[in-house]
Design an enzyme around this catalytic site. Sequence first.
Site, PDB file in Angstrom:
ATOM      1  N   ASP A 165      -1.352   6.584   6.459  1.00 23.12           N
ATOM      2  CA  ASP A 165      -2.499   5.782   6.250  1.00 23.12           C
ATOM      3  C   ASP A 165      -2.571   4.798   7.351  1.00 23.12           C
ATOM      4  O   ASP A 165      -1.796   3.851   7.415  1.00 23.12           O
ATOM      5  CB  ASP A 165      -2.126   4.995   4.905  1.00 23.12           C
ATOM      6  CG  ASP A 165      -3.149   3.822   4.286  1.00 23.12           C
ATOM      7  OD1 ASP A 165      -4.373   3.702   5.189  1.00 23.12           O
ATOM      8  OD2 ASP A 165      -3.058   3.259   3.517  1.00 23.12           O
ATOM      9  N   LYS A 200     -11.634  -1.833   7.016  1.00 25.07           N
ATOM     10  CA  LYS A 200     -10.944  -2.821   7.772  1.00 25.07           C
ATOM     11  C   LYS A 200     -11.414  -3.066   9.016  1.00 25.07           C
ATOM     12  O   LYS A 200     -11.673  -4.053   9.653  1.00 25.07           O
ATOM     13  CB  LYS A 200      -9.350  -2.284   7.676  1.00 25.07           C
ATOM     14  CG  LYS A 200      -8.794  -2.115   6.243  1.00 25.07           C
ATOM     15  CD  LYS A 200      -8.759  -3.339   5.498  1.00 25.07           C
ATOM     16  CE  LYS A 200      -8.721  -3.089   3.921  1.00 25.07           C
ATOM     17  NZ  LYS A 200      -7.588  -2.662   3.647  1.00 25.07           N
ATOM     18  N   TRP A 203       0.944  -1.256   0.132  1.00 27.63           N
ATOM     19  CA  TRP A 203       0.040  -0.112   0.167  1.00 27.63           C
ATOM     20  C   TRP A 203       0.926   1.224   0.041  1.00 27.63           C
ATOM     21  O   TRP A 203       0.443   2.212  -0.549  1.00 27.63           O
ATOM     22  CB  TRP A 203      -0.999  -0.037   1.348  1.00 27.63           C
ATOM     23  CG  TRP A 203      -2.004  -1.356   1.014  1.00 27.63           C
ATOM     24  CD1 TRP A 203      -2.121  -2.094   2.303  1.00 27.63           C
ATOM     25  CD2 TRP A 203      -2.788  -1.474   0.140  1.00 27.63           C
ATOM     26  NE1 TRP A 203      -2.837  -3.321   1.866  1.00 27.63           N
ATOM     27  CE2 TRP A 203      -3.400  -2.626   0.402  1.00 27.63           C
ATOM     28  CE3 TRP A 203      -3.173  -1.043  -1.246  1.00 27.63           C
ATOM     29  CZ2 TRP A 203      -4.265  -3.572  -0.083  1.00 27.63           C
ATOM     30  CZ3 TRP A 203      -3.693  -1.696  -2.171  1.00 27.63           C
ATOM     31  CH2 TRP A 203      -4.658  -2.751  -1.545  1.00 27.63           C
TER      32      TRP A 203
HETATM   33  C1  LIG Z   1      -6.984  -2.064   2.308  1.00 31.11           C
HETATM   34  C2  LIG Z   1      -5.818  -1.050   2.248  1.00 31.11           C
HETATM   35  C3  LIG Z   1      -5.961  -0.088   1.380  1.00 31.11           C
HETATM   36  C4  LIG Z   1      -6.532  -0.304   0.229  1.00 31.11           C
HETATM   37  O1  LIG Z   1      -7.903   0.303   0.519  1.00 31.11           O
HETATM   38  P1  LIG Z   1      -9.189   0.600  -0.509  1.00 31.11           P
HETATM   39  O2  LIG Z   1     -10.092   1.063   0.211  1.00 31.11           O
HETATM   40  O3  LIG Z   1      -9.350  -0.661  -1.559  1.00 31.11           O
HETATM   41  O4  LIG Z   1      -8.559   1.906  -1.643  1.00 31.11           O
HETATM   42  C5  LIG Z   1      -4.760   0.757   1.346  1.00 31.11           C
HETATM   43  N1  LIG Z   1      -4.223   0.917   2.733  1.00 31.11           N
HETATM   44  C6  LIG Z   1      -4.105   0.095   3.638  1.00 31.11           C
HETATM   45  C7  LIG Z   1      -3.292   0.073   5.037  1.00 31.11           C
HETATM   46  C8  LIG Z   1      -5.143  -0.885   3.589  1.00 31.11           C
HETATM   47  O5  LIG Z   1      -5.245  -1.944   4.701  1.00 31.11           O
END
Ligand SMILES: *Cc1c(COP(=O)(O)O)cnc(C)c1O
Length: 364
Positions: free
Chosen positions: A171, A195, A101
């Site tokens: 993030d 998540k 990511w």
């Molecule tokens: C799942 C995830 C993403 C991607 O998320 P989307 O909503 O599919 O864009 C990005 N960063 C992290 C840390 C994730 O766990």
Amino acid sequence: MSRVYNFSAGPAVLPEEVLKEAAAEMLDYNGTGMSVMEMSHRSRAFEEIIETAEQDLRELMGIPGNYKVLFLQGGAHQQFAAVPMNLMKNRVGDYIITGQWAKKAWKEAQMYGKANAVASSEDKTFSYIPDCSDLPIDADADYVYICENNTIYGTKYHTLPNTKGKLLVSDVSSCFLSEPMDVTKYGLVYGGVQKNIGPAGVVIVIIREDLLTDEVLPGTPTILRYKVQADACSLYNTPPCYGIYICGLVFKWLKKQGGLAAMKEINERKAALLYDYLDNNTLFKGTVAKKDRSLMNVPFITGDKELDALFIKEAEANGFVNLKGHRTVGGMRASIYNAMPEEGVAKLVEFMKKFEAAHKGQEG
Ligand SMILES: *Cc1c(COP(=O)(O)O)cnc(C)c1O
């Protein structure tokens, strides 16, 4: 009805209590005679939902008054672009590459400016967090970017990087609300909610007010401008209303659990059940540097691909689902987010013990 123990990395398990509440309110939300899915985002009822959700989130995280909270769409991927478009004044961003990511965010930022990879743990399949105490931070960097919990690899920053005075952007998709965090250490924090908070379709951005400006990169779509969204209180266009409502119910549930300090204790206890077993058995092993382990995502392997596949199959037959590791790493991964009950982890460990006893000596 029979519910499974769902170890999915995302979209992931939600608190059963919240799902029941949503079900009870499905046809008639609070005397409105309609579902939240059916109401105007400009209605008083929805205004109250989004305002309460923001207030509860502020309370849970202790978000200071000089930070705005935005409920947006487009997932984390949209933020990979929105961050550089809004924050690159010098057109420089420093990225720490701790997984897929972070790498995707870094690649995306290269379309908008100079995106430096100032550290990486790719040399060891992202199984650790690099030393970030003295990084070669670019003097012109507009921000330093991290992915705080690496969902796929199961690592987490337990110490934030030394950004040498630069803005920190994080993030937090897969560790959002899993433990207290000091928002004042960041310029911008964001996370997709699917998540650890709610249904896919909502991304929450927490941004320091002084970063909200009209001076964004030329060509930045209106919808991606943080200032536009902040000025409109996330209602510039139709927001993901139903998803925000569920997030709000989860915030209330978290407050009832005792808030984020209590969640951290529960999450530490839950993770310890699994990690202690992984460290003390003869068949399975964790794949991550111990000091960098995540409380939320726990990858493990037997060392034998066929045995891994058999374990996943037998686990599923016993009601422990979505334990397959990410396709880029293989093996197993148990995501044990806030809504995974302690009992679910304890039962998984019991099941692993039985599997271990049946397959002793077969590990690779
Ligand atoms: C799942 C995830 C993403 C991607 O998320 P989307 O909503 O599919 O864009 C990005 N960063 C992290 C840390 C994730 O766990």
